[in-house]
Design a protein around this motif. Structure first.
Motif, PDB file in Angstrom:
ATOM      1  N   ASP A 163       0.875  -1.177   0.000  1.00 46.81           N
ATOM      2  CA  ASP A 163       0.000   0.000   0.000  1.00 46.81           C
ATOM      3  C   ASP A 163       0.911   1.226   0.000  1.00 46.81           C
ATOM      4  OD1 ASP A 163      -2.225   1.583   0.081  1.00 46.81           O
ATOM      5  OD2 ASP A 163      -2.895   0.944   2.085  1.00 46.81           O
ATOM      6  N   GLY A 164       0.819   2.026  -1.071  1.00 52.14           N
ATOM      7  CA  GLY A 164       1.770   3.130  -1.271  1.00 52.14           C
ATOM      8  C   GLY A 164       2.853   2.701  -2.254  1.00 52.14           C
ATOM      9  N   GLU A 165       2.501   1.731  -3.125  1.00 53.71           N
ATOM     10  CA  GLU A 165       3.512   1.155  -4.031  1.00 53.71           C
ATOM     11  C   GLU A 165       4.058   2.159  -5.041  1.00 53.71           C
ATOM     12  OE1 GLU A 165       1.977  -1.438  -7.347  1.00 53.71           O
ATOM     13  OE2 GLU A 165       0.160  -1.426  -6.139  1.00 53.71           O
ATOM     14  N   HIS A 166       3.362   3.297  -5.218  1.00 49.89           N
ATOM     15  CA  HIS A 166       3.835   4.282  -6.201  1.00 49.89           C
ATOM     16  C   HIS A 166       4.675   5.392  -5.556  1.00 49.89           C
ATOM     17  CE1 HIS A 166       1.221   2.227  -8.992  1.00 49.89           C
ATOM     18  NE2 HIS A 166       0.265   2.303  -8.081  1.00 49.89           N
ATOM     19  N   GLY A 167       4.894   5.302  -4.266  1.00 43.21           N
ATOM     20  CA  GLY A 167       5.752   6.277  -3.583  1.00 43.21           C
ATOM     21  C   GLY A 167       7.209   5.822  -3.592  1.00 43.21           C
ATOM     22  N   THR A 168       8.051   6.562  -2.920  1.00 40.46           N
ATOM     23  CA  THR A 168       9.500   6.331  -2.975  1.00 40.46           C
ATOM     24  C   THR A 168       9.888   4.976  -2.374  1.00 40.46           C
ATOM     25  OG1 THR A 168       9.667   8.708  -2.666  1.00 40.46           O
ATOM     26  CG2 THR A 168      11.705   7.457  -2.473  1.00 40.46           C
ATOM     27  N   THR A 169       9.418   4.703  -1.176  1.00 41.41           N
ATOM     28  CA  THR A 169       9.759   3.444  -0.503  1.00 41.41           C
ATOM     29  C   THR A 169       9.065   2.267  -1.188  1.00 41.41           C
ATOM     30  OG1 THR A 169       9.836   4.714   1.537  1.00 41.41           O
ATOM     31  CG2 THR A 169       9.838   2.344   1.778  1.00 41.41           C
TER      32      THR A 169
ATOM     33  N   ASP B  85       8.195 -16.674  -6.044  1.00 37.72           N
ATOM     34  CA  ASP B  85       7.660 -17.343  -4.847  1.00 37.72           C
ATOM     35  C   ASP B  85       6.501 -16.592  -4.206  1.00 37.72           C
ATOM     36  OD1 ASP B  85       9.543 -15.317  -4.258  1.00 37.72           O
ATOM     37  OD2 ASP B  85       9.802 -16.090  -2.223  1.00 37.72           O
ATOM     38  N   VAL B  86       6.182 -15.379  -4.709  1.00 40.53           N
ATOM     39  CA  VAL B  86       5.069 -14.608  -4.129  1.00 40.53           C
ATOM     40  C   VAL B  86       4.182 -14.071  -5.249  1.00 40.53           C
ATOM     41  CG1 VAL B  86       6.295 -13.890  -2.031  1.00 40.53           C
ATOM     42  CG2 VAL B  86       6.446 -12.466  -4.074  1.00 40.53           C
ATOM     43  N   ASP B  87       2.914 -13.804  -4.912  1.00 38.35           N
ATOM     44  CA  ASP B  87       2.006 -13.111  -5.848  1.00 38.35           C
ATOM     45  C   ASP B  87       1.881 -11.672  -5.383  1.00 38.35           C
ATOM     46  OD1 ASP B  87       1.249 -14.876  -7.758  1.00 38.35           O
ATOM     47  OD2 ASP B  87      -0.422 -15.714  -6.583  1.00 38.35           O
ATOM     48  N   LEU B  88       2.282 -10.748  -6.252  1.00 42.55           N
ATOM     49  CA  LEU B  88       2.229  -9.338  -5.883  1.00 42.55           C
ATOM     50  C   LEU B  88       0.880  -8.754  -6.304  1.00 42.55           C
ATOM     51  CD1 LEU B  88       4.308  -7.619  -4.461  1.00 42.55           C
ATOM     52  CD2 LEU B  88       5.191  -6.927  -6.689  1.00 42.55           C
ATOM     53  N   LEU B  89       0.080  -8.325  -5.328  1.00 33.73           N
ATOM     54  CA  LEU B  89      -1.183  -7.645  -5.643  1.00 33.73           C
ATOM     55  C   LEU B  89      -0.841  -6.181  -5.917  1.00 33.73           C
ATOM     56  CD1 LEU B  89      -3.397  -9.048  -2.727  1.00 33.73           C
ATOM     57  CD2 LEU B  89      -2.974 -10.061  -4.985  1.00 33.73           C
ATOM     58  N   SER B  90      -1.577  -5.568  -6.840  1.00 31.67           N
ATOM     59  CA  SER B  90      -1.193  -4.204  -7.209  1.00 31.67           C
ATOM     60  C   SER B  90      -2.430  -3.335  -7.403  1.00 31.67           C
ATOM     61  CB  SER B  90      -0.376  -4.276  -8.507  1.00 31.67           C
ATOM     62  OG  SER B  90       0.155  -3.031  -8.811  1.00 31.67           O
ATOM     63  N   ILE B  91      -2.275  -2.051  -7.143  1.00 36.52           N
ATOM     64  CA  ILE B  91      -3.362  -1.081  -7.361  1.00 36.52           C
ATOM     65  C   ILE B  91      -2.890  -0.127  -8.453  1.00 36.52           C
ATOM     66  CG2 ILE B  91      -2.568   0.587  -5.600  1.00 36.52           C
ATOM     67  CD1 ILE B  91      -5.533   0.894  -4.749  1.00 36.52           C
ATOM     68  N   PRO B  92      -3.742   0.225  -9.423  1.00 34.70           N
ATOM     69  CA  PRO B  92      -3.304   1.189 -10.437  1.00 34.70           C
ATOM     70  C   PRO B  92      -2.932   2.520  -9.775  1.00 34.70           C
ATOM     71  CG  PRO B  92      -5.417   0.193 -11.042  1.00 34.70           C
ATOM     72  CD  PRO B  92      -5.129  -0.217  -9.630  1.00 34.70           C
ATOM     73  N   GLU B  93      -1.945   3.198 -10.348  1.00 37.09           N
ATOM     74  CA  GLU B  93      -1.477   4.445  -9.741  1.00 37.09           C
ATOM     75  C   GLU B  93      -2.620   5.450  -9.577  1.00 37.09           C
ATOM     76  OE1 GLU B  93       2.018   6.127 -11.517  1.00 37.09           O
ATOM     77  OE2 GLU B  93       2.236   7.581  -9.883  1.00 37.09           O
ATOM     78  N   SER B  94      -3.512   5.472 -10.583  1.00 33.94           N
ATOM     79  CA  SER B  94      -4.615   6.450 -10.539  1.00 33.94           C
ATOM     80  C   SER B  94      -5.600   6.151  -9.400  1.00 33.94           C
ATOM     81  CB  SER B  94      -5.355   6.460 -11.875  1.00 33.94           C
ATOM     82  OG  SER B  94      -5.786   5.135 -12.163  1.00 33.94           O
TER      83      SER B  94
END
Ligand SMILES: NC(=O)C1=CN([C@@H]2O[C@H](COP(=O)(O)OP(=O)(O)OC[C@H]3O[C@@H](n4cnc5c(N)ncnc54)[C@H](OP(=O)(O)O)[C@@H]3O)[C@@H](O)[C@H]2O)C=CC1
Ligand SMILES: CC(=O)N[C@@H](CCC(=O)OP(=O)(O)O)C(=O)O
Length: 310
Positions: A8-14, A27-36
């Protein structure tokens, strides 16, 4: 089934740096949210509650809200990179090398607070000396530091990199935190095993990633007839049997003409140095790291891997 990870916050610096470190991991499934949609609360709540591990890369208030969004969920485990839970008694502090049992605490924890970048250096230097009885809990500790400007997140990056920014900062090196009320002081005190707040003097240099943290000591204020050799030996003993924190040999440190703040940029390790003359009056402890490596994103991935090993 592979564990599901949501940043959560994947589009920020960290968050972006964690994503980069996770790229190509099968080995993992990365869930993602569109930047918008990054501030779409309902979408975030759904993703947070679908994850096995959620890594929060948000400001403190948003982190607290994210934790509330998962209050009814007894499955999702959380790594929070903000300051919100770093001295919370129910959260494991995510600095695995800080003592022998911390790795296991992180591995088994439901909630892990990723340490601050400056505190990783400061605690990394101070805590082993407290545990060895070289520094008393009432010692007057001073922490001087310089960080790469990515430490200030998107806002500071824009202020430094964009000359048209109305709040553009042109300075090659500046002091801040001049009120001496910095958000990192409580965790330095608690996890540094100190009874008195350290005096913390941070600064920012005009380089993106890298960090130097210094803790100067007067030898006659130390316990146990400490010397530069015994201080170094305590750090070496503390960091035996792990590969993330390196204690630089005394003779190597003694020959160095300078320390380069960006030497470890892009790496997830930390180097510790002890400077001082044999029999001398002063010792300078130095930690060198990447504010976004062992100071944030690298530590978050290390903690995630520990949690996945449970
Ligand atoms: N940068 C560093 O070196 C370090 C950072 N940290 C910690 O990591 C956390 C994140 O910092 P950093 O990555 O630098 O910050 P950034 O500002 O670079 O990124 C934060 C991200 O969170 C998003 N965000 C902000 N508020 C909300 C909200 N209410 N709901 C959803 N998303 C939100 C931002 O979106 P938007 O673009 O819309 O603002 C942005 O994408 C902070 O708590 C910081 O203290 C820890 C160690 C080191
Ligand atoms: C250069 C700069 O502004 N640095 C930030 C610290 C980095 C950060 O926000 O994160 P952590 O607290 O998790 O380390 C600050 O002093 O507030």
């Amino acid at each position: 089934m592979k564990p599901k990870i949501f940043i959560d916050g994947e589009h920020g610096t960290t968050g972006l740096q964690i994503r980069t470190r996770m790229a190509g991991r099968a080995d993992v499934d990365l869930l993602s949210i569109p930047e918008s949609e990054r501030r779409n609360a309902q979408m975030r709540e759904d993703l947070l509650n679908s994850a096995d591990i959620a890594i929060l890369c948000l400001p403190d208030d948003a982190s607290k809200q994210a934790v509330e969004m998962t209050a009814a969920n007894n499955k999702v485990r959380i790594i929070d990179t903000s300051t919100a839970f770093r001295v919370h008694p129910d959260w494991a502090y995510g600095f695995a090398e800080m003592d022998n049992s911390q790795g296991a605490k992180i591995r088994d924890a439901r909630h892990v607070a990723n340490p601050g970048c400056y505190p990783t250096g400061a605690i990394g230097l101070i805590r082993p000396l407290r545990m060895a009885g070289i520094i008393s809990e009432y010692h007057s500790v001073t922490v001087n530091a310089v960080s790469g400007y990515t430490g200030g997140g998107k806002q500071l990056i824009a202020q430094i990199e964009d000359a048209s920014n109305p709040e553009h900062i042109d300075s090659p090196h500046f002091l801040y935190g001049l009120t001496l009320k910095h958000k990192h002081v409580p965790e330095m005190k608690i996890h540094g095993l100190l009874e008195r707040e350290p005096l913390f003097a941070p600064s920012v240099g005009k380089f993106p990633q890298g960090m130097i943290v210094q803790v100067p000591l007067h030898v006659d204020d130390l316990e146990d007839n400490a010397t530069v050799e015994s201080v170094h030996a305590a750090l070496v003993a503390h960091y035996a049997n792990q590969s993330i924190v390196e204690v630089v040999p005394l003779d190597v440190a003694a020959k160095l003409p300078r320390i380069n703040a960006v030497e470890l940029a892009g790496k997830d390790t930390m180097k510790l140095y002890v400077f001082g003359q044999p029999g001398g009056e002063h010792i300078n402890l130095v930690a060198l790291l990447d504010n976004l490596g062992k100071g944030a994103s690298g530590a978050a991935v290390q903690n995630m891997d520990l949690m996945l090993s449970a």
